[in-house]
Design a protein around this motif. Sequence first.
Motif, mmCIF file in Angstrom:
data_model
loop_
_atom_site.group_PDB
_atom_site.id
_atom_site.type_symbol
_atom_site.label_atom_id
_atom_site.label_comp_id
_atom_site.label_asym_id
_atom_site.label_seq_id
_atom_site.Cartn_x
_atom_site.Cartn_y
_atom_site.Cartn_z
ATOM 1 N N GLU A 113 25.792 34.601 91.177
ATOM 2 C CA GLU A 113 26.276 35.305 89.986
ATOM 3 C C GLU A 113 25.231 36.288 89.468
ATOM 4 O OE1 GLU A 113 28.179 34.468 85.577
ATOM 5 O OE2 GLU A 113 27.454 32.795 86.777
ATOM 6 N N ARG B 269 34.237 38.128 90.988
ATOM 7 C CA ARG B 269 34.405 36.703 91.304
ATOM 8 C C ARG B 269 34.491 36.490 92.814
ATOM 9 N NH1 ARG B 269 37.954 36.885 86.902
ATOM 10 N NH2 ARG B 269 39.793 36.729 88.227
ATOM 11 N N ASP B 270 35.213 37.393 93.500
ATOM 12 C CA ASP B 270 35.325 37.281 94.969
ATOM 13 C C ASP B 270 33.963 37.473 95.628
ATOM 14 O OD1 ASP B 270 38.007 36.825 94.752
ATOM 15 O OD2 ASP B 270 38.623 38.857 95.312
ATOM 16 N N ASP C 177 40.401 27.235 89.321
ATOM 17 C CA ASP C 177 39.570 27.468 90.513
ATOM 18 C C ASP C 177 38.764 26.208 90.833
ATOM 19 O OD1 ASP C 177 37.979 28.386 92.549
ATOM 20 O OD2 ASP C 177 37.444 30.269 91.557
ATOM 21 N N SER D 94 31.950 34.304 95.162
ATOM 22 C CA SER D 94 32.442 33.272 96.083
ATOM 23 C C SER D 94 31.955 33.521 97.508
ATOM 24 C CB SER D 94 33.978 33.231 96.066
ATOM 25 O OG SER D 94 34.451 32.831 94.811
ATOM 26 N N SER E 23 38.038 40.432 89.086
ATOM 27 C CA SER E 23 38.408 39.642 90.265
ATOM 28 C C SER E 23 37.510 40.010 91.448
ATOM 29 C CB SER E 23 39.879 39.850 90.615
ATOM 30 O OG SER E 23 40.127 41.212 90.900
ATOM 31 N N LEU F 123 35.876 30.511 83.246
ATOM 32 C CA LEU F 123 36.817 31.211 84.116
ATOM 33 C C LEU F 123 37.386 30.295 85.190
ATOM 34 C CD1 LEU F 123 35.094 34.678 84.533
ATOM 35 C CD2 LEU F 123 37.376 34.269 83.632
ATOM 36 N N GLU G 43 31.183 31.495 83.888
ATOM 37 C CA GLU G 43 31.764 31.151 85.184
ATOM 38 C C GLU G 43 32.552 29.852 85.093
ATOM 39 O OE1 GLU G 43 30.524 30.644 89.890
ATOM 40 O OE2 GLU G 43 28.954 30.714 88.372
ATOM 41 N N HIS H 35 33.255 40.218 84.718
ATOM 42 C CA HIS H 35 33.713 39.258 85.713
ATOM 43 C C HIS H 35 35.120 39.634 86.183
ATOM 44 C CE1 HIS H 35 30.330 36.526 85.392
ATOM 45 N NE2 HIS H 35 30.348 36.764 84.112
ATOM 46 N N VAL I 24 35.104 26.500 92.770
ATOM 47 C CA VAL I 24 33.865 26.694 92.004
ATOM 48 C C VAL I 24 33.357 25.346 91.498
ATOM 49 C CG1 VAL I 24 32.897 27.655 89.868
ATOM 50 C CG2 VAL I 24 34.330 29.081 91.335
#
Length: 198
Positions: free
Chosen positions: A166, A149-150, A106, A153, A146, A100, A97, A144, A109
């Motif tokens: 996660e 990841r969304d 990002d 988040s 998109s 990325l 994470e 992982h 994060v």
Amino acid sequence: MIAHLSGELASTGDRWVVIDVGGVGYRVQVTGPALARLKGAEGRVMLHTHMAVRDDDIQLFGFLHPGELELFTVLIGVRGIGPQIAMNILSQVSFEEFALAIVNDDEKVLTRIPGIGPKSAKRLILELKEKMKKRVETLSLEKHSSEARDAVSALVSLGFSPHEAEEAVDTALEAVPDQTVQALIRAALTHLRERGSA
């Protein structure tokens, strides 16, 4: 320099453990996830260590895996990132994470991690982007997407820690055939509720 310690777990505290090596107790700072794993360990344990020496203090930082130690040494090489902030990063996000977040610029994060403000996040991205690009290429990051990841988040915005979010999304990825963001969030929330009631 002490490269690793192998011995019996003598005691634990808030983000530290004491490892008894031949009758000598070494107090070692560890990450939150490492502390949880060590508390459940039986028999001898081994930690890869980094020794930080200052004028008035010597501290040992311990890691269960060499990759965590490697990331720690990379982090403390960034201006303004000391050992405590590096340990916060390792406690809050996985290597994948973090890599990325750096590669994808990002900042959200990164700024969720205690001790990391917008300036520190920008500095981490600037200084580590090339290094993390190489790591991302070698890591198995297909899970992982998109969408994943969304979903992570979204869970963090609901109040879950990045680590919890996660882990829950990873579980959802294995269980949900329809891997849209909404489906992943629903499955992850179900997992978190079940774990909370267990």
